[in-house]
Write a protein that holds these residues in place. Structure first.
Motif, PDB file in Angstrom:
ATOM      1  N   THR A  43       0.833  -1.201   0.000  1.00 32.81           N
ATOM      2  CA  THR A  43       0.000   0.000   0.000  1.00 32.81           C
ATOM      3  C   THR A  43       0.873   1.258   0.000  1.00 32.81           C
ATOM      4  N   THR A  86       0.786   4.091  -2.934  1.00 35.34           N
ATOM      5  CA  THR A  86       0.587   5.522  -2.663  1.00 35.34           C
ATOM      6  C   THR A  86       1.569   6.343  -3.494  1.00 35.34           C
ATOM      7  N   ALA A 105      -4.183   8.181  -4.676  1.00 41.41           N
ATOM      8  CA  ALA A 105      -2.963   8.243  -3.856  1.00 41.41           C
ATOM      9  C   ALA A 105      -3.367   8.378  -2.378  1.00 41.41           C
ATOM     10  N   TYR A 137      -4.868   4.983  -1.104  1.00 43.42           N
ATOM     11  CA  TYR A 137      -3.868   3.963  -0.757  1.00 43.42           C
ATOM     12  C   TYR A 137      -3.030   4.419   0.444  1.00 43.42           C
ATOM     13  N   GLY A 138      -2.832   5.733   0.563  1.00 46.81           N
ATOM     14  CA  GLY A 138      -2.148   6.268   1.744  1.00 46.81           C
ATOM     15  C   GLY A 138      -2.944   5.977   3.014  1.00 46.81           C
ATOM     16  N   HIS A 149      -2.544   2.403   3.908  1.00 49.50           N
ATOM     17  CA  HIS A 149      -1.195   2.230   4.457  1.00 49.50           C
ATOM     18  C   HIS A 149      -1.188   2.629   5.937  1.00 49.50           C
ATOM     19  N   PHE A 152       1.498  12.380   4.900  1.00 50.75           N
ATOM     20  CA  PHE A 152       0.096  11.967   4.850  1.00 50.75           C
ATOM     21  C   PHE A 152      -0.817  13.118   5.266  1.00 50.75           C
TER      22      PHE A 152
END
Lengths: 248, 200
Positions: free
Chosen positions: B42, B46, B79, B82-83, B86, B119
């Motif tokens: 993940t 990102t 992005a 997926y961030g 993560h 993030f």
């Protein structure tokens, strides 16, 4: 169980073959481990080169050990092997010997590492002699009741269960007794991250990851990491009076 | 170009990596350390979606594929998506959702701090990705705000680089691609005024 066993033996740090843990088994498939010799020398009365068949003649026993990687994962592994002490007594260390050093085979023809491994080969490791003579320290020739898989350090490797996994050097070709503390591979690569001792210690954080907890392979929550990987009763006395934050 | 159709196409295709990951997770094919695998994958996804988002401008300018702009916000949101996965994986499995454990991790480990910082910078970009928000902020301000992606992408690559033990090949390749993507913008910014001067 068989399935789990397969997984366990396909998760290897063996940088001579690959820096990718899941590629090692495939790349080590044709690794030639017979004939194999281990040259034992240095400060000993009777230096000797052992064939792997000689080493397999030492009484082999099963030892189920916790194995804790410096990266924060751990496994429980049933090794087969014999105490390093047995071998060392066989060559009779001199009183001047204070350390025992180990070297992994480096044969670039057989071992095609990644493009950039970031550490120097041959891989070298070392223990203080009293650590090497400790009954928990073994030379392993197999695991799961079978002979050592190539990717796990065939045909013979060190296992020091209270230290981070990288101390347990694989595919040994040379053991030398020395007077001075020997250089060790990861310590050379990053001295601030990996000490000579590298005892499992939840109170000393690695600069990039916590050592307080660990991911036991096969589990989904993290466990508390134990001092000396749970072997404190057996080994703590080796380090009496030492500042383990300094000598990490 | 059928924008709507292409949007659906990109939307579905961007979910393919997640579908493959979940498929392997369900059937126990993520290897010995599935949590680490999920976390790594993940994280890389990102970065990949950040890079795809950053490649829209160079592709438009170089090949004149101007319609790509219509998909850029969706790619950026992926992005972010997926961030989020993560961060959730890390918070849930690595830190058992303990806020104090996460806080001490951020404090003690620079690579976590860098990742977390990147993030959090993504959040305002995700929040302002609607048409309405663009209108509210005004195009110029919106664009200025969304230039944060440069810092986010650099932070992401640094975060990746810092976690690697010794073989820095992959983070190096990511850094190289990012250098290209950002370098193009620097180049374009230098060239543009020159051209203007020339036509004068």
């Amino acid at each position: 169980m068989h399935r789990v066993g397969n997984k366990f033996t396909n998760y290897n740090n063996f940088y001579e073959f690959s820096t990718n843990k899941t590629s090692v088994a495939r790349k080590a498939e044709n690794f030639v481990t017979r004939p194999w010799t281990v040259e034992v020398g240095g400060l000993v009365q009777t230096p000797r080169t052992f064939g792997i068949e000689d080493l397999l003649k030492f009484p082999q026993e099963e030892r189920v050990y916790r194995f804790r990687c410096v990266e924060g994962w751990s496994m429980v592994i049933p090794w087969v092997g014999f105490p390093l002490k047995t071998l060392l007594e066989n060559v009779e260390p001199l009183s001047s010997a204070k350390f025992v050093t180990f070297e992994t085979l480096y044969d670039p023809k057989q071992m095609q590492s990644s493009f950039y491994a970031g550490i120097d080969f041959p891989y070298v490791e070392g223990l203080r002699l009293d650590e090497g003579l400790h009954p928990l320290t073994i030379l392993a020739t197999g695991l799961y009741g079978k002979q050592m898989p190539n990717q796990n350090g065939a045909p013979i490797r060190l296992v020091v269960p209270w230290k981070y996994g990288f101390k347990s050097i694989k595919s040994i070709v040379k053991i030398t007794l020395t007077e001075n503390e020997p250089p060790t591979t990861w310590n050379i690569a990053a001295p601030n991250e990996y000490g000579f001792y590298s005892n499992v210690n939840p109170n000393v954080a690695h600069p990039r990851w916590s050592q307080k907890t660990e991911q036991r392979i096969g589990e989904y929550t993290r466990r508390e990491t134990l001092m000396f990987n749970g072997y404190a009763d057996e080994v703590a006395k080796l380090y009496e009076g030492m500042d383990l934050k300094k000598d990490f | 170009m059928d924008v709507k159709f292409n949007k659906v196409l990109i939307f579905i295709n961007s979910l393919v990596p997640l579908a493959l990951l979940l498929w392997d997770a369900i059937f126990g094919n993520l290897g010995a350390n599935p949590i680490e695998f999920f976390l790594r994958t993940t994280g890389v996804l990102t970065l990949v979606f950040l890079f795809i988002t950053l490649s829209v401008t160079p592709l438009r300018k170089y090949f004149g594929w101007n319609n790509l702009i219509k998909f850029r916000r969706m790619l950026g949101l992926y992005a972010f998506f997926y961030g989020c996965l993560h961060l959730i994986t890390y918070s849930f499995f690595d830190k058992s959702l303990s806020v104090s454990a996460i806080a001490s991790d951020v404090w003690e480990r620079p690579f976590i701090a860098v990742g977390m910082f990147s993030f959090f910078l993504l959040i305002p970009l995700a929040v302002t990705s609607t048409n309405q928000m663009i209108k509210r902020l005004g195009g110029k301000n919106w664009q200025r705000l969304h230039r944060l992606i440069y810092i986010i992408a650099i932070g992401g690559v640094v975060h990746f680089w810092m976690i690697v033990k010794s073989d820095i090949t992959y983070p190096f390749l990511f850094a190289l691609v990012l250098a290209g993507l950002l370098g193009y913008r620097v180049y374009a910014a230098i060239e543009k005024p020159k051209k203007k001067l020339a036509t004068n």
